[in-house]
Design a protein around this motif. Structure first.
Motif, PDB file in Angstrom:
ATOM      1  N   ALA A  94       0.584  -1.196   0.046  1.00  0.00           N
ATOM      2  CA  ALA A  94       0.123  -0.048   0.168  1.00  0.00           C
ATOM      3  C   ALA A  94       0.814   1.435  -0.116  1.00  0.00           C
ATOM      4  CB  ALA A  94      -0.795   0.130   1.127  1.00  0.00           C
ATOM      5  N   ALA A  95       1.602   1.403   0.730  1.00  0.00           N
ATOM      6  CA  ALA A  95       2.624   2.460   0.850  1.00  0.00           C
ATOM      7  C   ALA A  95       3.537   2.566  -0.303  1.00  0.00           C
ATOM      8  CB  ALA A  95       3.702   2.283   2.291  1.00  0.00           C
ATOM      9  N   ARG A  96       3.975   1.627  -1.104  1.00  0.00           N
ATOM     10  CA  ARG A  96       4.732   1.640  -2.435  1.00  0.00           C
ATOM     11  C   ARG A  96       3.767   2.164  -3.233  1.00  0.00           C
ATOM     12  NH1 ARG A  96       4.867  -3.497  -3.264  1.00  0.00           N
ATOM     13  NH2 ARG A  96       6.766  -3.837  -2.152  1.00  0.00           N
ATOM     14  N   ALA A  97       2.461   1.835  -3.352  1.00  0.00           N
ATOM     15  CA  ALA A  97       1.771   2.250  -4.284  1.00  0.00           C
ATOM     16  C   ALA A  97       1.179   3.923  -4.201  1.00  0.00           C
ATOM     17  CB  ALA A  97      -0.014   1.667  -4.258  1.00  0.00           C
ATOM     18  N   LEU A  98       1.180   4.135  -2.858  1.00  0.00           N
ATOM     19  CA  LEU A  98       0.743   5.579  -2.559  1.00  0.00           C
ATOM     20  C   LEU A  98       2.021   6.615  -2.874  1.00  0.00           C
ATOM     21  CD1 LEU A  98      -1.046   7.730  -1.520  1.00  0.00           C
ATOM     22  CD2 LEU A  98      -0.126   7.228   0.826  1.00  0.00           C
ATOM     23  N   THR A  99       3.210   5.942  -2.520  1.00  0.00           N
ATOM     24  CA  THR A  99       4.563   6.639  -3.072  1.00  0.00           C
ATOM     25  C   THR A  99       4.576   7.009  -4.565  1.00  0.00           C
ATOM     26  OG1 THR A  99       5.550   5.886  -0.983  1.00  0.00           O
ATOM     27  CG2 THR A  99       6.847   6.905  -2.561  1.00  0.00           C
ATOM     28  N   GLN A 100       4.273   5.867  -5.040  1.00  0.00           N
ATOM     29  CA  GLN A 100       4.603   5.845  -6.573  1.00  0.00           C
ATOM     30  C   GLN A 100       3.541   6.801  -7.194  1.00  0.00           C
ATOM     31  OE1 GLN A 100       6.772   3.868  -8.509  1.00  0.00           O
ATOM     32  NE2 GLN A 100       6.195   5.627  -9.918  1.00  0.00           N
ATOM     33  N   HIS A 101       2.379   6.897  -6.776  1.00  0.00           N
ATOM     34  CA  HIS A 101       1.384   7.967  -6.924  1.00  0.00           C
ATOM     35  C   HIS A 101       1.946   9.473  -7.004  1.00  0.00           C
ATOM     36  CE1 HIS A 101      -2.029  10.381  -7.368  1.00  0.00           C
ATOM     37  NE2 HIS A 101      -1.974  10.964  -6.048  1.00  0.00           N
TER      38      HIS A 101
END
Length: 337
Positions: A164-171
């Motif tokens: 989840a944190a990876r996806a948010l950071t990628q955003h």
């Protein structure tokens, strides 16, 4: 006075079916369960719970240890636990531990004294004292939300926090925001470590690193988010975006930025985590990670119920998926420097 025979007549079922519905509702069909419960309500029937408990040797209650019962995220988890517990014929006893070891151990001891049949821990600490550990091994126990960092044979229900944190950071990176900062929860928390690792995964994939002074610790409260943002603004180079590890800290951080005359997201983008109800109503509305909090609670209670019945679990470690919710606090800005 209302009796079980009156209930069976109103529901159109046998007294044995009424008894089964009240004791083990999962063993009857949803339609039958609904008819029986409607008849119970119409007749004003009150089962003799004390007699039931005495004859079975069970309390028909479970204890849920909550680090902060006022936290909106935990409120949703508890709602899911209670929905599932009610369907299984169990009451839920809440223990608001407020992070206190002694309070945790006191509530956990209810499982050792037959005041409760099982225990769900929503924090990252094993709740039984050292002297109680041997006996505690006989108590049905499920760890949910926060993962306890020690090897054990109990089931764990948690979110894929790293993903989840990876996806948010990628955003944030996809918006060409490269100078990122993060407001974490307490460093000892396993979910904080997982979320920080996920953030670093995304940064590494973009050839970037997270500066040491860009990481500020909070405690998941709004005030700590406000104070952490204040410290970040004192850094020589201002961040383009701040990832807050829960929505309450993000709300506190946004207030701090407004007090300094900074606009969100024009000057600094803000993202949170949890998707509490308030996240959609902040100004601007908050980009966040949606956790299936009620599902998490239901899954934890379902696992505990199986343990209390002596049934094997299909899996010991249950990891739930997340959803990225993009809102105005990270809108695309074309004039970022």
């Amino acid at each position: 006075m209302s009796t079980i025979r009156i209930v069976s007549k109103l529901a159109g079922v046998s007294t044995a079916t009424v008894s089964r519905t009240l004791k083990n509702p999962e063993l009857v069909s949803p339609d039958t369960r609904q008819r029986v419960m409607q008849a119970v309500q119409s007749a004003g029937y009150r089962p003799n719970q004390l007699a039931r408990n005495f004859s079975s040797g069970k309390a028909y209650a479970v204890v849920v240890l909550v680090p902060n019962v006022a936290n909106p995220f935990f409120s949703r988890v508890i709602r899911g636990i209670e929905q599932e517990a009610q369907a299984c014929g169990y009451a839920v006893l809440l223990g608001d531990t407020q992070g206190s070891v002694s309070r945790e151990q006191e509530y956990a001891r209810m499982g050792l004294t037959s005041q409760a049949d099982g225990l769900i821990q929503l924090d990252s600490r094993y709740p039984f004292s050292e002297e109680d550990r041997k006996l505690a091994a006989t108590v049905p126990f499920v760890n949910a939300c926060e993962r306890i960092d020690e090897p054990a044979g109990y089931p764990v229900v948690e979110l894929d926090n790293r993903g989840a944190a990876r996806a948010l950071t990628q955003h944030l990176l996809d918006l060409n925001l490269k100078r990122l900062a993060v407001i974490t929860g307490p460093a000892h928390s396993p979910i904080v470590r997982d979320r920080l690792a996920g953030m670093k995964d995304a940064l590494l994939g973009a050839g970037l690193t997270l500066a040491a002074n860009a990481v500020v610790e909070g405690d998941f409260s709004m005030q700590s988010g406000h104070d952490a943002a204040q410290r970040l603004l004192q850094q020589p180079e201002r961040a383009q975006a701040i990832f807050c590890m829960n929505d309450e800290m993000a709300i506190g951080a946004m207030r701090c930025l407004r007090q300094h005359g900074l606009r969100v997201p024009q000057d600094i983008a803000i993202a949170g985590f949890d998707n509490i109800e308030f996240a959609a109503f902040t100004e601007p509305s908050l980009t966040t990670i949606d956790q299936p909090a009620e599902q998490l609670g239901r899954q934890a209670m379902r696992a505990l119920y199986q343990l209390m019945r002596g049934e094997p679990l299909a899996q010991q470690h249950m990891m739930l998926s997340y959803r990225l919710v993009v809102r105005d606090s990270t809108a695309i800005i074309t004039d970022k420097k």
